[in-house]
Scaffold this active site. Sequence first.
Site, PDB file in Angstrom:
ATOM      1  N   GLY A  34       6.478 -10.499  17.280  1.00  0.00           N
ATOM      2  CA  GLY A  34       5.313 -10.378  16.416  1.00  0.00           C
ATOM      3  C   GLY A  34       5.409 -10.996  15.046  1.00  0.00           C
ATOM      4  CD  GLU A  72      10.211  -7.095  23.598  1.00  0.00           C
ATOM      5  OE1 GLU A  72       8.973  -7.289  23.504  1.00  0.00           O
ATOM      6  OE2 GLU A  72      10.686  -6.116  24.186  1.00  0.00           O
ATOM      7  N   PRO A  73      11.080 -12.077  19.935  1.00  0.00           N
ATOM      8  CG  PRO A  73      12.546 -13.474  18.761  1.00  0.00           C
ATOM      9  CD  PRO A  73      12.506 -12.223  19.599  1.00  0.00           C
ATOM     10  N   GLY A  74       8.548 -14.586  20.071  1.00  0.00           N
ATOM     11  CA  GLY A  74       8.039 -15.724  20.834  1.00  0.00           C
ATOM     12  C   GLY A  74       7.562 -16.796  19.870  1.00  0.00           C
ATOM     13  NE  ARG A  75       2.059 -15.863  16.678  1.00  0.00           N
ATOM     14  CZ  ARG A  75       0.873 -15.987  17.272  1.00  0.00           C
ATOM     15  NH1 ARG A  75       0.232 -17.132  17.233  1.00  0.00           N
ATOM     16  NH2 ARG A  75       0.318 -14.954  17.883  1.00  0.00           N
ATOM     17  NE  ARG A  95      -2.469 -19.428  19.007  1.00  0.00           N
ATOM     18  CZ  ARG A  95      -2.720 -19.372  17.725  1.00  0.00           C
ATOM     19  NH1 ARG A  95      -2.977 -20.471  17.051  1.00  0.00           N
ATOM     20  NH2 ARG A  95      -2.694 -18.230  17.087  1.00  0.00           N
ATOM     21  CE1 TYR A 141      -6.219 -14.480  21.186  1.00  0.00           C
ATOM     22  CE2 TYR A 141      -5.200 -16.636  20.994  1.00  0.00           C
ATOM     23  CZ  TYR A 141      -5.338 -15.432  21.655  1.00  0.00           C
ATOM     24  OH  TYR A 141      -4.589 -15.191  22.769  1.00  0.00           O
ATOM     25  CB  CYS A 159     -19.900 -28.919  29.540  1.00  0.00           C
ATOM     26  SG  CYS A 159     -19.534 -30.542  30.191  1.00  0.00           S
ATOM     27  CD  GLU A 160     -17.540 -22.991  27.990  1.00  0.00           C
ATOM     28  OE1 GLU A 160     -17.952 -22.184  27.131  1.00  0.00           O
ATOM     29  OE2 GLU A 160     -17.198 -22.677  29.126  1.00  0.00           O
TER      30      GLU A 160
END
Length: 416
Positions: A234, A268-271, A307, A311, A339-340
């Site tokens: 986190g 538990e780092p990811g980012r 992303r 977000y 197409c969005e």
Amino acid sequence: MQATPLTLENVELNAVADAHGTPCYVYSKAAIVEAYQSYTQALGDHPGKICYAVKANSNLAILQLLANIGSHFDIVSMGELERVLRAGGAPENIIYSGVGKTRGEMHYALKVGIAAFNVESEAELHQLSEVASEGGFTADISLRVNPDVDAKTHPYISTGLKENKFGVGIKEAPSIYAKATSLPGINIVGVDCHIGSQLTDASPFLDALDRMLALIDELSEAGITIKHLDLGGGLGVTYRDEVPPKVSDYLDAVKERLGDRDLLLMFEPGRSIVANAGVLLTEVLYLKPGDHKNFAIIDAAMNDNLRPSLYQAWQNLLPLNPAKSDVEIKTWDVVGPICETGDFLAKDRDMALTAGDRLALMSSGAYGFVMSSNYNTRGRAPEILVDGDQFHVIRERESFDDMIRGEHLLSSEEAK
Ligand code: LLP
């Protein structure tokens, strides 16, 4: 505005785009290693494990690289488990998180011999006990406890509040631990929490820690010994001007609060390991200046990086080459071919753009490729790892045949 073309380590990003086209993910090996080592250095000689959160970027070569420098892994599916094993990770260095583990996944993880499960509900605990005892295994477990703290991050990536689906409530935790002591096939080893992602302030982490320590003390009084405390991942990164706590400051604050409790620490780092090690290269296809808005249409889209659409995430967008002096700076919405209306990678950016320009969407190493899809039947981008002045393809661009693999036409009768 930069004066020279953008580089990653000693490689000019133009060379990668020339060789492999755009859109294309490019990662720096040195940046990944350095970010991982900032955790191990901060841990120092305190017993602990850094379990890279595979979901952030699960490319086999990246997992291999991390396994080779001693990383442990946090997984959330059988697919991620298979990836870690395929990349050379040891099963005993794997912990298994996630709210919806199936019986099949539990059995397989027990069979290969992972280190521990982070159990997220009482129902899961009972099922794990059944699966383990039926197979003659013992499952080492932590309960993921929801400490009810506000991580003050985007609501979609905030996980530690009472209203979130994750973990067991901190008030319920002691009684569930007590039940766990008598369940067959279950061995209590730890306590776990993960309160959210992209936290830029240490105080929610430390509030959660205080609550976890109080729980550990309460369990100890009840005769339940906790060997490890897993504080999840986190820690945020700088996308724009955020100033997240330094890994060393965060871990120092954690160690200080442990007092004389004999606890192995897990993270538990990811980012924070991969986000700022990667960029997404793209090319401007067309410019559509208008009275109301100026649109730059690029060859990367929400299927490549979700992303911004999901977000409203802000990631910096830099030109690969210095802007030509005769091009006017305008405010652009930088959008993809999908197409969005929600298909954009950047909005309201003041840039001097020309069709054919190459751009780098910065901080794309985490939750970029892994969240990409084939929407609009667009093949997923290749992934390239830069190492010094070399670069290696660690995933090829997806072909049309890759995309339709497994689909079947009906027979001419069935199609009538
Ligand atoms: N552990 C658990 C149990 C998690 O659920 C997560 C992330 C992590 C560790 C790693 O957190 P990190 O260190 O990366 O913040 N797709 C979103 C982020 C979702 C995070 C989900 N869980 C984004 O692009 O911002």
